[in-house]
Design a protein around this motif. Structure first.
Motif, mmCIF file in Angstrom:
data_model
loop_
_atom_site.group_PDB
_atom_site.id
_atom_site.type_symbol
_atom_site.label_atom_id
_atom_site.label_comp_id
_atom_site.label_asym_id
_atom_site.label_seq_id
_atom_site.Cartn_x
_atom_site.Cartn_y
_atom_site.Cartn_z
ATOM 1 N N GLY A 145 -31.241 54.557 71.313
ATOM 2 C CA GLY A 145 -30.420 54.334 72.512
ATOM 3 C C GLY A 145 -29.127 53.581 72.261
ATOM 4 N N LYS A 146 -28.896 53.136 71.017
ATOM 5 C CA LYS A 146 -27.657 52.422 70.666
ATOM 6 C C LYS A 146 -26.672 53.404 70.036
ATOM 7 C CE LYS A 146 -29.518 48.526 71.875
ATOM 8 N NZ LYS A 146 -30.115 47.587 70.919
ATOM 9 N N LYS A 147 -25.386 53.112 70.204
ATOM 10 C CA LYS A 147 -24.362 54.050 69.736
ATOM 11 C C LYS A 147 -23.199 53.307 69.085
ATOM 12 C CE LYS A 147 -21.387 57.696 71.762
ATOM 13 N NZ LYS A 147 -21.114 58.455 73.007
ATOM 14 N N ALA A 178 -19.746 54.098 73.806
ATOM 15 C CA ALA A 178 -20.462 53.535 72.655
ATOM 16 C C ALA A 178 -20.675 52.045 72.879
ATOM 17 C CB ALA A 178 -19.667 53.768 71.378
ATOM 18 N N ASP A 179 -21.718 51.495 72.250
ATOM 19 C CA ASP A 179 -21.915 50.040 72.288
ATOM 20 C C ASP A 179 -20.775 49.349 71.552
ATOM 21 O OD1 ASP A 179 -25.009 49.328 73.144
ATOM 22 O OD2 ASP A 179 -24.781 51.336 72.328
ATOM 23 N N TYR A 180 -20.437 49.904 70.377
ATOM 24 C CA TYR A 180 -19.312 49.377 69.590
ATOM 25 C C TYR A 180 -18.478 50.535 69.073
ATOM 26 C CZ TYR A 180 -21.118 44.632 69.648
ATOM 27 O OH TYR A 180 -21.525 43.380 70.069
ATOM 28 N N PHE A 181 -17.167 50.298 69.041
ATOM 29 C CA PHE A 181 -16.222 51.249 68.467
ATOM 30 C C PHE A 181 -15.542 50.619 67.256
ATOM 31 C CE2 PHE A 181 -16.282 52.262 73.012
ATOM 32 C CZ PHE A 181 -16.372 53.647 73.026
ATOM 33 N N ILE A 182 -15.327 51.420 66.227
ATOM 34 C CA ILE A 182 -14.393 51.063 65.158
ATOM 35 C C ILE A 182 -13.239 52.036 65.352
ATOM 36 C CG2 ILE A 182 -14.035 50.888 62.666
ATOM 37 C CD1 ILE A 182 -17.165 50.448 62.505
ATOM 38 N N PHE A 183 -12.128 51.526 65.867
ATOM 39 C CA PHE A 183 -11.086 52.360 66.474
ATOM 40 C C PHE A 183 -9.747 52.095 65.800
ATOM 41 C CE2 PHE A 183 -11.251 54.588 70.714
ATOM 42 C CZ PHE A 183 -10.014 55.208 70.633
ATOM 43 N N GLU A 184 -9.092 53.160 65.365
ATOM 44 C CA GLU A 184 -7.781 52.996 64.727
ATOM 45 C C GLU A 184 -6.752 52.388 65.677
ATOM 46 O OE1 GLU A 184 -5.477 55.233 61.566
ATOM 47 O OE2 GLU A 184 -5.261 56.540 63.303
ATOM 48 N N SER A 185 -6.009 51.410 65.147
ATOM 49 C CA SER A 185 -4.861 50.841 65.845
ATOM 50 C C SER A 185 -3.811 50.619 64.755
ATOM 51 C CB SER A 185 -5.275 49.525 66.521
ATOM 52 O OG SER A 185 -4.291 49.072 67.404
ATOM 53 N N ASN A 186 -3.237 51.723 64.276
ATOM 54 C CA ASN A 186 -2.542 51.729 62.991
ATOM 55 C C ASN A 186 -1.200 51.011 62.977
ATOM 56 O OD1 ASN A 186 -0.412 53.602 61.203
ATOM 57 N ND2 ASN A 186 -2.266 52.981 60.109
ATOM 58 N N THR A 246 -20.438 49.361 76.554
ATOM 59 C CA THR A 246 -19.513 48.879 75.517
ATOM 60 C C THR A 246 -19.477 47.354 75.438
ATOM 61 O OG1 THR A 246 -18.152 50.850 75.833
ATOM 62 C CG2 THR A 246 -17.131 48.988 74.676
ATOM 63 N N LYS A 247 -19.690 46.858 74.215
ATOM 64 C CA LYS A 247 -19.680 45.402 73.988
ATOM 65 C C LYS A 247 -18.563 44.947 73.059
ATOM 66 C CE LYS A 247 -24.695 45.583 74.402
ATOM 67 N NZ LYS A 247 -24.695 47.064 74.367
ATOM 68 N N GLY A 248 -18.023 45.870 72.279
ATOM 69 C CA GLY A 248 -16.984 45.438 71.348
ATOM 70 C C GLY A 248 -16.209 46.587 70.733
ATOM 71 N N ILE A 249 -14.939 46.293 70.394
ATOM 72 C CA ILE A 249 -14.066 47.263 69.724
ATOM 73 C C ILE A 249 -13.441 46.574 68.518
ATOM 74 C CG2 ILE A 249 -12.049 48.765 69.930
ATOM 75 C CD1 ILE A 249 -12.513 48.725 73.005
ATOM 76 N N TYR A 250 -13.604 47.176 67.351
ATOM 77 C CA TYR A 250 -12.988 46.686 66.118
ATOM 78 C C TYR A 250 -11.685 47.454 65.892
ATOM 79 C CZ TYR A 250 -17.213 44.103 64.907
ATOM 80 O OH TYR A 250 -18.263 43.206 64.911
#
Length: 264
Positions: free
Chosen positions: A137-139, A160-168, A211-215
Protein backbone atom coordinates in the motif's frame (compact mmCIF):
# COMPACT_ATOMS: atom_id res chain seq x y z
CA UNK A 1 6.46 -4.18 6.61
CA UNK A 2 8.59 -1.21 5.58
CA UNK A 3 9.66 0.44 2.36
CA UNK A 4 12.87 2.42 2.84
CA UNK A 5 15.07 4.47 0.53
CA UNK A 6 18.03 6.82 0.30
CA UNK A 7 19.00 9.13 -2.55
CA UNK A 8 22.68 8.12 -2.58
CA UNK A 9 23.72 10.76 -5.11
CA UNK A 10 21.82 13.15 -7.34
CA UNK A 11 23.06 15.66 -9.90
CA UNK A 12 24.91 15.96 -13.20
CA UNK A 13 28.01 14.21 -11.77
CA UNK A 14 26.21 10.98 -10.88
CA UNK A 15 22.88 9.52 -9.78
CA UNK A 16 21.91 6.53 -7.69
CA UNK A 17 18.98 5.63 -5.43
CA UNK A 18 18.82 2.79 -2.90
CA UNK A 19 15.46 1.12 -2.19
CA UNK A 20 14.87 -1.54 0.47
CA UNK A 21 11.96 -3.66 1.66
CA UNK A 22 11.86 -6.47 4.21
CA UNK A 23 13.18 -8.93 1.63
CA UNK A 24 14.66 -6.85 -1.22
CA UNK A 25 17.55 -4.38 -1.57
CA UNK A 26 17.70 -2.62 -4.93
CA UNK A 27 19.56 0.12 -6.75
CA UNK A 28 18.15 2.50 -9.33
CA UNK A 29 21.14 3.52 -11.48
CA UNK A 30 24.79 3.59 -10.44
CA UNK A 31 26.19 6.72 -12.05
CA UNK A 32 29.39 6.96 -10.01
CA UNK A 33 32.55 4.84 -9.96
CA UNK A 34 32.45 1.49 -8.15
CA UNK A 35 34.70 2.93 -5.44
CA UNK A 36 32.40 5.94 -4.90
CA UNK A 37 29.37 3.65 -4.81
CA UNK A 38 30.99 1.54 -2.08
CA UNK A 39 31.64 4.69 -0.04
CA UNK A 40 28.02 5.80 -0.37
CA UNK A 41 26.85 2.43 0.91
CA UNK A 42 29.16 2.78 3.92
CA UNK A 43 27.64 6.19 4.64
CA UNK A 44 24.12 4.75 4.85
CA UNK A 45 25.24 1.65 6.77
CA UNK A 46 24.18 -0.85 4.13
CA UNK A 47 26.08 -3.74 2.51
CA UNK A 48 26.11 -3.84 -1.32
CA UNK A 49 26.58 -7.63 -1.09
CA UNK A 50 22.92 -7.80 -0.04
CA UNK A 51 21.65 -6.06 -3.17
CA UNK A 52 19.24 -8.01 -5.36
CA UNK A 53 19.63 -6.00 -8.58
CA UNK A 54 20.26 -2.72 -10.44
CA UNK A 55 17.45 -1.02 -12.35
CA UNK A 56 18.69 1.29 -15.11
CA UNK A 57 16.70 4.32 -16.24
CA UNK A 58 18.74 5.26 -19.34
CA UNK A 59 22.23 5.04 -20.76
CA UNK A 60 23.72 8.47 -19.90
CA UNK A 61 27.01 8.09 -18.03
CA UNK A 62 25.79 9.95 -14.92
CA UNK A 63 23.36 7.03 -14.50
CA UNK A 64 25.42 4.00 -15.58
CA UNK A 65 29.08 4.79 -14.87
CA UNK A 66 29.36 2.20 -12.09
CA UNK A 67 26.73 -0.29 -13.27
CA UNK A 68 29.11 -2.75 -14.96
CA UNK A 69 31.71 -2.66 -12.17
CA UNK A 70 29.11 -3.04 -9.42
CA UNK A 71 27.25 -5.84 -11.23
CA UNK A 72 30.46 -7.84 -11.73
CA UNK A 73 31.79 -7.22 -8.22
CA UNK A 74 28.56 -8.24 -6.44
CA UNK A 75 27.03 -10.54 -9.09
CA UNK A 76 24.00 -8.29 -9.51
CA UNK A 77 21.28 -8.73 -12.12
CA UNK A 78 20.84 -5.64 -14.31
CA UNK A 79 17.36 -4.65 -15.53
CA UNK A 80 16.77 -2.24 -18.45
CA UNK A 81 14.57 -2.03 -21.53
CA UNK A 82 15.80 -3.40 -24.87
CA UNK A 83 16.78 -0.09 -26.49
CA UNK A 84 18.71 0.98 -23.40
CA UNK A 85 20.51 -2.37 -23.32
CA UNK A 86 21.50 -1.96 -26.95
CA UNK A 87 23.20 1.41 -26.46
CA UNK A 88 24.58 0.97 -22.94
CA UNK A 89 26.02 -2.54 -23.28
CA UNK A 90 29.26 -1.43 -24.97
CA UNK A 91 29.82 1.04 -22.10
CA UNK A 92 29.40 -1.55 -19.32
CA UNK A 93 32.16 -4.00 -20.22
CA UNK A 94 31.63 -7.76 -20.12
CA UNK A 95 28.36 -8.69 -18.38
CA UNK A 96 27.55 -12.41 -17.93
CA UNK A 97 24.37 -13.43 -19.73
CA UNK A 98 22.75 -14.65 -16.50
CA UNK A 99 22.93 -11.09 -15.09
CA UNK A 100 21.16 -9.44 -18.06
CA UNK A 101 17.40 -8.92 -17.84
CA UNK A 102 14.93 -6.97 -19.96
CA UNK A 103 12.41 -4.74 -18.20
CA UNK A 104 10.05 -3.26 -20.81
CA UNK A 105 8.78 0.32 -20.53
CA UNK A 106 5.25 0.64 -19.11
CA UNK A 107 5.31 -2.75 -17.43
CA UNK A 108 5.30 -4.14 -13.88
CA UNK A 109 7.66 -6.73 -12.42
CA UNK A 110 7.20 -8.33 -9.01
CA UNK A 111 10.01 -9.11 -6.58
CA UNK A 112 8.66 -10.80 -3.46
CA UNK A 113 5.92 -8.45 -2.23
CA UNK A 114 7.37 -5.46 -4.11
CA UNK A 115 5.85 -4.39 -7.44
CA UNK A 116 8.10 -2.22 -9.61
CA UNK A 117 6.37 -0.26 -12.37
CA UNK A 118 8.28 1.37 -15.23
CA UNK A 119 7.05 4.37 -17.22
CA UNK A 120 8.38 6.46 -20.11
CA UNK A 121 9.76 9.99 -19.75
CA UNK A 122 10.90 12.56 -22.35
CA UNK A 123 14.71 12.77 -22.51
CA UNK A 124 17.38 12.59 -25.21
CA UNK A 125 18.23 8.94 -24.61
CA UNK A 126 17.33 5.73 -26.46
CA UNK A 127 14.21 4.88 -24.41
CA UNK A 128 14.37 6.58 -21.00
CA UNK A 129 12.09 5.30 -18.25
CA UNK A 130 11.74 5.67 -14.51
CA UNK A 131 10.25 3.57 -11.75
CA UNK A 132 7.48 3.48 -9.17
CA UNK A 133 7.82 1.14 -6.19
CA UNK A 134 4.58 -0.28 -4.74
CA UNK A 135 4.85 -2.14 -1.43
CA UNK A 136 2.08 -3.06 1.00
CA UNK A 137 0.00 0.00 0.00
CA UNK A 138 3.04 2.34 0.05
CA UNK A 139 4.26 4.11 -3.07
CA UNK A 140 7.64 5.67 -3.97
CA UNK A 141 7.83 7.46 -7.35
CA UNK A 142 11.07 8.50 -9.07
CA UNK A 143 11.00 10.98 -11.96
CA UNK A 144 14.07 12.87 -13.18
CA UNK A 145 15.70 13.42 -16.59
CA UNK A 146 12.59 14.57 -18.41
CA UNK A 147 11.95 17.70 -20.46
CA UNK A 148 8.33 17.88 -19.33
CA UNK A 149 5.81 16.04 -17.17
CA UNK A 150 2.60 15.24 -19.02
CA UNK A 151 -0.79 13.89 -17.92
CA UNK A 152 0.26 10.29 -18.62
CA UNK A 153 3.27 10.57 -16.27
CA UNK A 154 1.19 12.39 -13.65
CA UNK A 155 -1.42 9.62 -13.81
CA UNK A 156 1.28 7.02 -13.07
CA UNK A 157 3.03 8.77 -10.17
CA UNK A 158 0.10 10.64 -8.59
CA UNK A 159 -0.45 10.42 -4.82
CA UNK A 160 2.83 8.71 -3.99
CA UNK A 161 3.89 8.69 -0.34
CA UNK A 162 7.26 10.09 -1.43
CA UNK A 163 8.52 11.53 -4.70
CA UNK A 164 12.08 11.85 -5.93
CA UNK A 165 11.37 14.63 -8.41
CA UNK A 166 13.66 16.48 -10.80
CA UNK A 167 14.12 20.19 -10.14
CA UNK A 168 17.06 20.69 -12.46
CA UNK A 169 17.56 24.38 -13.17
CA UNK A 170 16.50 27.95 -12.67
CA UNK A 171 15.62 29.22 -16.16
CA UNK A 172 17.21 32.66 -15.65
CA UNK A 173 20.43 31.19 -14.24
CA UNK A 174 20.61 28.86 -17.22
CA UNK A 175 19.92 31.62 -19.76
CA UNK A 176 22.50 33.96 -18.20
CA UNK A 177 25.04 31.21 -17.53
CA UNK A 178 28.24 30.13 -19.27
CA UNK A 179 26.90 27.14 -21.20
CA UNK A 180 27.02 27.37 -25.01
CA UNK A 181 23.64 28.10 -26.57
CA UNK A 182 23.41 24.57 -28.04
CA UNK A 183 23.61 23.08 -24.52
CA UNK A 184 21.12 25.61 -23.12
CA UNK A 185 18.71 24.80 -25.93
CA UNK A 186 19.04 21.06 -25.21
CA UNK A 187 18.36 21.52 -21.46
CA UNK A 188 15.34 23.75 -22.13
CA UNK A 189 13.93 21.42 -24.80
CA UNK A 190 11.22 18.78 -24.47
CA UNK A 191 13.95 16.13 -24.22
CA UNK A 192 16.11 18.01 -21.71
CA UNK A 193 15.54 18.66 -18.02
CA UNK A 194 12.68 20.20 -16.09
CA UNK A 195 13.04 23.60 -14.39
CA UNK A 196 12.21 24.45 -10.77
CA UNK A 197 9.03 26.22 -11.86
CA UNK A 198 7.78 23.49 -14.19
CA UNK A 199 8.65 20.85 -11.59
CA UNK A 200 6.54 22.66 -8.99
CA UNK A 201 3.59 22.97 -11.39
CA UNK A 202 3.82 19.23 -12.11
CA UNK A 203 4.11 18.45 -8.39
CA UNK A 204 0.92 20.42 -7.77
CA UNK A 205 -0.87 17.90 -10.02
CA UNK A 206 0.75 14.88 -8.32
CA UNK A 207 0.50 15.61 -4.60
CA UNK A 208 -2.28 13.68 -2.89
CA UNK A 209 -3.60 12.85 0.57
CA UNK A 210 -0.98 10.12 0.91
CA UNK A 211 1.98 12.40 0.06
CA UNK A 212 4.43 13.01 2.90
CA UNK A 213 7.55 14.24 1.17
CA UNK A 214 9.23 15.35 -2.06
CA UNK A 215 12.99 15.09 -2.65
CA UNK A 216 14.22 17.75 -5.08
CA UNK A 217 16.62 15.86 -7.34
CA UNK A 218 19.11 16.19 -10.20
CA UNK A 219 19.91 19.86 -9.48
CA UNK A 220 22.33 21.42 -11.95
CA UNK A 221 25.55 22.45 -10.20
CA UNK A 222 25.89 25.49 -12.52
CA UNK A 223 22.28 26.56 -13.01
CA UNK A 224 20.61 25.95 -9.66
CA UNK A 225 21.11 25.99 -5.89
CA UNK A 226 19.39 23.95 -3.19
CA UNK A 227 18.00 27.08 -1.49
CA UNK A 228 16.73 28.50 -4.79
CA UNK A 229 15.09 25.23 -5.86
CA UNK A 230 13.39 24.84 -2.50
CA UNK A 231 12.24 28.49 -2.44
CA UNK A 232 10.90 28.41 -6.02
CA UNK A 233 9.04 25.13 -5.52
CA UNK A 234 7.66 26.24 -2.13
CA UNK A 235 6.38 29.56 -3.52
CA UNK A 236 4.51 27.94 -6.39
CA UNK A 237 3.05 25.15 -4.27
CA UNK A 238 1.88 27.65 -1.64
CA UNK A 239 0.25 29.75 -4.37
CA UNK A 240 -1.57 26.59 -5.43
CA UNK A 241 -2.88 26.20 -1.88
CA UNK A 242 -0.54 23.49 -0.55
CA UNK A 243 0.63 23.56 3.08
CA UNK A 244 4.34 22.96 2.41
CA UNK A 245 6.12 21.93 5.61
CA UNK A 246 2.84 20.95 7.27
CA UNK A 247 1.04 18.25 5.29
CA UNK A 248 4.27 17.24 3.49
CA UNK A 249 7.96 18.23 3.46
CA UNK A 250 10.52 19.17 0.82
CA UNK A 251 13.97 17.56 1.06
CA UNK A 252 17.31 18.36 -0.57
CA UNK A 253 19.50 15.83 -2.35
CA UNK A 254 23.24 16.09 -2.97
CA UNK A 255 25.77 14.90 -5.59
CA UNK A 256 28.06 13.39 -2.94
CA UNK A 257 26.18 12.98 0.36
CA UNK A 258 23.38 10.37 0.64
CA UNK A 259 20.08 11.40 2.20
CA UNK A 260 19.36 9.63 5.52
CA UNK A 261 17.42 6.39 5.09
CA UNK A 262 13.73 7.29 5.00
CA UNK A 263 11.09 4.78 6.07
CA UNK A 264 7.71 5.07 4.37
Amino acid sequence: MTLQFSVLASGSTGNSIYVETDDQALLVDAGLSGKQMDLLFKQIGRDPKKLSGIFVTHEHSDHIKGVGVFARKYQLPIYANEKTWRVMEPQLGEIPTDLKFTFPTDSVRTFGKLDIESFAVSHDAAEPMFYIFHYEGKKLAIITDTGYVNDRMIGKIKNADYFIFESNHDVEMLRMGKYPWSVKRRILSDVGHISNEDAALAMSECIGDQTKGIYLAHLSKDNNMKELARMSVTQILKKKGFAVGESFSLYDTDPKIPTPIKTI
